[in-house]
Design a protein around this motif. Sequence first.
Motif, short mmCIF file in Angstrom:
data_model
loop_
_atom_site.label_atom_id
_atom_site.label_comp_id
_atom_site.label_asym_id
_atom_site.label_seq_id
_atom_site.Cartn_x
_atom_site.Cartn_y
_atom_site.Cartn_z
N GLY A 101 0.80 -1.22 0.00
CA GLY A 101 0.00 0.00 0.00
C GLY A 101 0.83 1.26 0.00
N SER A 149 -2.68 0.40 -8.79
CA SER A 149 -2.43 0.33 -10.24
C SER A 149 -0.93 0.43 -10.55
CB SER A 149 -3.21 1.41 -10.97
OG SER A 149 -2.80 2.69 -10.52
N THR A 150 -0.22 1.24 -9.79
CA THR A 150 1.23 1.38 -9.98
C THR A 150 1.92 0.06 -9.65
OG1 THR A 150 1.11 3.71 -9.41
CG2 THR A 150 3.28 2.67 -9.29
N SER A 185 2.20 2.55 -2.55
CA SER A 185 1.91 3.22 -3.81
C SER A 185 0.48 2.87 -4.20
CB SER A 185 2.88 2.77 -4.90
OG SER A 185 2.72 1.38 -5.15
N GLN A 186 0.01 3.46 -5.27
CA GLN A 186 -1.31 3.11 -5.73
C GLN A 186 -1.30 1.66 -6.21
OE1 GLN A 186 -2.67 5.74 -8.78
NE2 GLN A 186 -2.98 7.45 -7.37
#
Length: 141
Positions: free
Chosen positions: A27, A32-33, A29-30
């Motif tokens: 968690g 999707s990343t 980063s996003q």
Amino acid sequence: MDQPDDQEDLFQEIVLQLWKAYDSFKGESQFSTWMYRVAINTAIVYFKKEKKKPQQQSLNSDQIKDEEGNAQEREDQLKHFYRAVQQLDKIDKAIIFYQLEGYSHREIGVNLGISEVNARVKLNRAKEKLKQIIKKQGYGF
């Protein structure tokens, strides 16, 4: 990667790797990343594996005949080459075989306990010796 089957294989591999790596998502980063990074890394590994696979191609009968004729010639060339290599001293043999295995000059130097520059010089000299030995054997260039 032009074939739909190859694209489907890569897609399935990415989904599998995402599933396996899901527990590693922290968690930070996003989501999707994180998915993008896993997909990119999986694709890189996939393409490296694909490069190592021999390319499939169909041969016609003329190509097969040419290949058979060339096979004998290549076998003769290899015999001359290996006979010439046997005449080299131990260090030169090692350097030639390391080169044939795809080692870099740095790796050759590390393995033989010499500098990268010295490995490069010794390799060039060993190649020159091989050329001379092969010429003396009567197998011209």
